[in-house]
Design a protein around this motif. Structure first.
Motif, PDB file in Angstrom:
ATOM      1  N   VAL A  91       0.854  -1.178   0.000  1.00 21.46           N
ATOM      2  CA  VAL A  91       0.000   0.000   0.000  1.00 21.46           C
ATOM      3  C   VAL A  91       0.892   1.231   0.000  1.00 21.46           C
ATOM      4  O   VAL A  91       2.102   1.138   0.209  1.00 21.46           O
ATOM      5  CB  VAL A  91      -0.955   0.034   1.221  1.00 21.46           C
ATOM      6  CG1 VAL A  91      -1.949  -1.115   1.165  1.00 21.46           C
ATOM      7  CG2 VAL A  91      -0.156  -0.014   2.531  1.00 21.46           C
ATOM      8  N   ALA A  92       0.293   2.394  -0.239  1.00 20.78           N
ATOM      9  CA  ALA A  92       1.077   3.625  -0.305  1.00 20.78           C
ATOM     10  C   ALA A  92       0.262   4.791   0.209  1.00 20.78           C
ATOM     11  O   ALA A  92      -0.978   4.778   0.189  1.00 20.78           O
ATOM     12  CB  ALA A  92       1.523   3.893  -1.743  1.00 20.78           C
ATOM     13  N   SER A  93       0.968   5.794   0.673  1.00 20.95           N
ATOM     14  CA  SER A  93       0.365   7.080   1.018  1.00 20.95           C
ATOM     15  C   SER A  93       1.330   8.166   0.579  1.00 20.95           C
ATOM     16  O   SER A  93       2.503   7.897   0.309  1.00 20.95           O
ATOM     17  CB  SER A  93       0.098   7.179   2.531  1.00 20.95           C
ATOM     18  OG  SER A  93       1.322   7.144   3.252  1.00 20.95           O
ATOM     19  N   GLY A  94       0.837   9.394   0.473  1.00 25.39           N
ATOM     20  CA  GLY A  94       1.690  10.489   0.039  1.00 25.39           C
ATOM     21  C   GLY A  94       1.478  11.728   0.884  1.00 25.39           C
ATOM     22  O   GLY A  94       0.578  11.778   1.726  1.00 25.39           O
ATOM     23  N   GLY A  95       2.309  12.728   0.629  1.00 22.78           N
ATOM     24  CA  GLY A  95       2.178  13.993   1.336  1.00 22.78           C
ATOM     25  C   GLY A  95       3.314  14.254   2.285  1.00 22.78           C
ATOM     26  O   GLY A  95       4.131  13.372   2.573  1.00 22.78           O
ATOM     27  N   PRO A 102      -0.721   9.567  11.165  1.00 26.72           N
ATOM     28  CA  PRO A 102       0.171   8.567  11.764  1.00 26.72           C
ATOM     29  C   PRO A 102      -0.263   7.128  11.487  1.00 26.72           C
ATOM     30  O   PRO A 102       0.584   6.255  11.273  1.00 26.72           O
ATOM     31  CB  PRO A 102       0.114   8.882  13.261  1.00 26.72           C
ATOM     32  CG  PRO A 102      -0.290  10.314  13.335  1.00 26.72           C
ATOM     33  CD  PRO A 102      -1.198  10.527  12.167  1.00 26.72           C
ATOM     34  N   GLN A 103      -1.566   6.871  11.477  1.00 25.17           N
ATOM     35  CA  GLN A 103      -2.035   5.510  11.233  1.00 25.17           C
ATOM     36  C   GLN A 103      -1.756   5.070   9.803  1.00 25.17           C
ATOM     37  O   GLN A 103      -1.311   3.942   9.561  1.00 25.17           O
ATOM     38  CB  GLN A 103      -3.536   5.407  11.530  1.00 25.17           C
ATOM     39  CG  GLN A 103      -3.881   5.471  13.009  1.00 25.17           C
ATOM     40  CD  GLN A 103      -5.353   5.158  13.265  1.00 25.17           C
ATOM     41  OE1 GLN A 103      -6.176   5.189  12.343  1.00 25.17           O
ATOM     42  NE2 GLN A 103      -5.679   4.858  14.503  1.00 25.17           N
ATOM     43  N   ALA A 104      -2.021   5.938   8.841  1.00 22.16           N
ATOM     44  CA  ALA A 104      -1.765   5.591   7.444  1.00 22.16           C
ATOM     45  C   ALA A 104      -0.266   5.404   7.208  1.00 22.16           C
ATOM     46  O   ALA A 104       0.150   4.466   6.513  1.00 22.16           O
ATOM     47  CB  ALA A 104      -2.321   6.671   6.521  1.00 22.16           C
ATOM     48  N   GLY A 192      -4.457   5.866  -8.268  1.00 19.99           N
ATOM     49  CA  GLY A 192      -5.005   6.502  -7.081  1.00 19.99           C
ATOM     50  C   GLY A 192      -4.166   7.677  -6.626  1.00 19.99           C
ATOM     51  O   GLY A 192      -4.697   8.727  -6.241  1.00 19.99           O
ATOM     52  N   ALA A 193      -2.843   7.520  -6.676  1.00 19.34           N
ATOM     53  CA  ALA A 193      -1.955   8.625  -6.301  1.00 19.34           C
ATOM     54  C   ALA A 193      -2.127   9.797  -7.255  1.00 19.34           C
ATOM     55  O   ALA A 193      -2.086  10.966  -6.850  1.00 19.34           O
ATOM     56  CB  ALA A 193      -0.507   8.146  -6.296  1.00 19.34           C
ATOM     57  N   VAL A 277      -3.697   5.272  -0.723  1.00 17.05           N
ATOM     58  CA  VAL A 277      -4.166   5.621  -2.058  1.00 17.05           C
ATOM     59  C   VAL A 277      -4.649   4.389  -2.807  1.00 17.05           C
ATOM     60  O   VAL A 277      -4.235   3.263  -2.528  1.00 17.05           O
ATOM     61  CB  VAL A 277      -3.053   6.325  -2.871  1.00 17.05           C
ATOM     62  CG1 VAL A 277      -2.581   7.577  -2.163  1.00 17.05           C
ATOM     63  CG2 VAL A 277      -1.878   5.383  -3.137  1.00 17.05           C
ATOM     64  N   GLY A 278      -5.529   4.616  -3.783  1.00 21.79           N
ATOM     65  CA  GLY A 278      -5.954   3.568  -4.696  1.00 21.79           C
ATOM     66  C   GLY A 278      -6.969   2.609  -4.107  1.00 21.79           C
ATOM     67  O   GLY A 278      -7.282   2.627  -2.912  1.00 21.79           O
TER      68      GLY A 278
END
Length: 292
Positions: A91-95, A102-104, A192-193, A277-278
């Motif tokens: 999985v991924a997150s951005g920013g 914090p959880q993501a 998604g990103a 994301v996604g």
């Protein structure tokens, strides 16, 4: 040396969509029996129903050691052996890190890094029996740091290091370990990103060829070829191999260039999405009961 996939048993995590789904289909087309692991039962069932060889699926969170140990035991019972394991779930997150959820952020590390290690721990006993192959899917993010992607880069750097350590530990016992590298590839995660305007524009400003989105099919073909060779390094895009020779210079270059880019986009950073994301990220959040 090339190994025939005919009659081999391959386990693919994150098999419901994207790289995992297409990899399962291409492995099956080459004669491998496939066991899929993931969080989306309906999609997993649908994918296995389209495969050409004997196949099955398991609903499990790759970060859950007890669940994955049970999956490994059931796959061994179902197929009699395991020859190939591809730790693909991610999985991924951005920013910006300072404003990140914090959880993501932690979940990216858990799924990508801890999940890869949990998968290896669960399946290594059966891979030792078969003298098989473990492929950890990493990323260009393991080679080069990138602002706005701290969790993803940290997790992929971690799985790369983990796989290199594991190779040295189990190689003398007949198990080969590889690392797969992908740049931006046309998957639900990347699409998604790109839904976030700032993340999309930042990526478009990267130097060629890292600013392109690459088709999924040829990338997975290269992964399959790497599995057939049981390669130590598998590159889903041709130019990624060359990045290895310059990776030592990249942190300084990106530190300078990234600082300018962050200053340019600073007024818009507060609006960057903070969750996973996604569609795969949404499935993970839904499984854990996270409100989005």
């Amino acid at each position: 040396m090339t190994y025939s996939l005919e009659g081999q048993v391959a386990v693919v995590t994150g098999g419901a969509r994207g790289v995992g789904e297409l990899l399962a289909r291409k492995l099956s087309a080459r004669g491998a029996n496939v066991a899929l692991v993931g969080l989306e039962p309906e999609l997993l069932k649908e994918v296995t129903g389209r495969l050409h060889t004997e196949s099955d699926w398991w609903h499990a969170d790759v970060t859950d050691h007890e669940a994955m140990a049970q999956v490994a035991a059931e796959v061994k019972e179902r197929f009699g052996k395991v020859d190939i394991v591809v730790a693909n779930a991610g999985v991924a997150s951005g920013g910006p890190f300072v404003d990140s959820d914090p959880q993501a952020w932690r979940r990216v590390i858990e799924v990508n890094l801890v999940g890869g290690a949990v998968t290896a721990r669960a399946f290594l006993p059966v891979l030792l029996e078969s003298r098989g192959y473990f492929l950890q899917i990493a990323s260009l993010a393991a080679i080069t740091p990138a602002p706005m992607m701290s969790a993803y880069c940290a997790s992929k750097s971690g799985v790369e290091a983990f796989a290199h350590c594991l190779r040295a530990e189990v190689g003398y016992r007949g198990v080969r370990v590889g690392v797969g590298y992908l740049s931006w590839t046309d998957t639900d995660m990347v699409r998604g990103a790109d839904q976030d305007e700032v993340m999309r524009e930042l990526r478009q400003r990267l130097p060629w060829p890292s600013n392109r989105t690459y088709p999924l099919g040829p990338a997975v073909d290269r992964i399959v070829a790497g599995i057939e060779r049981r390669s130590h390094h598998v590159y889903a895009q041709w130019w990624l191999r060359g990045m290895q020779s310059v990776r030592g210079c990249l942190p300084a270059v990106i530190g300078t260039a990234g600082r300018r880019e962050m200053q340019r986009f600073a007024p818009r950073l507060a609006g960057v999405s903070k969750g996973l994301v996604g569609a795969g990220g949404a499935a993970d959040e839904s499984t854990r009961g996270v409100r989005t």
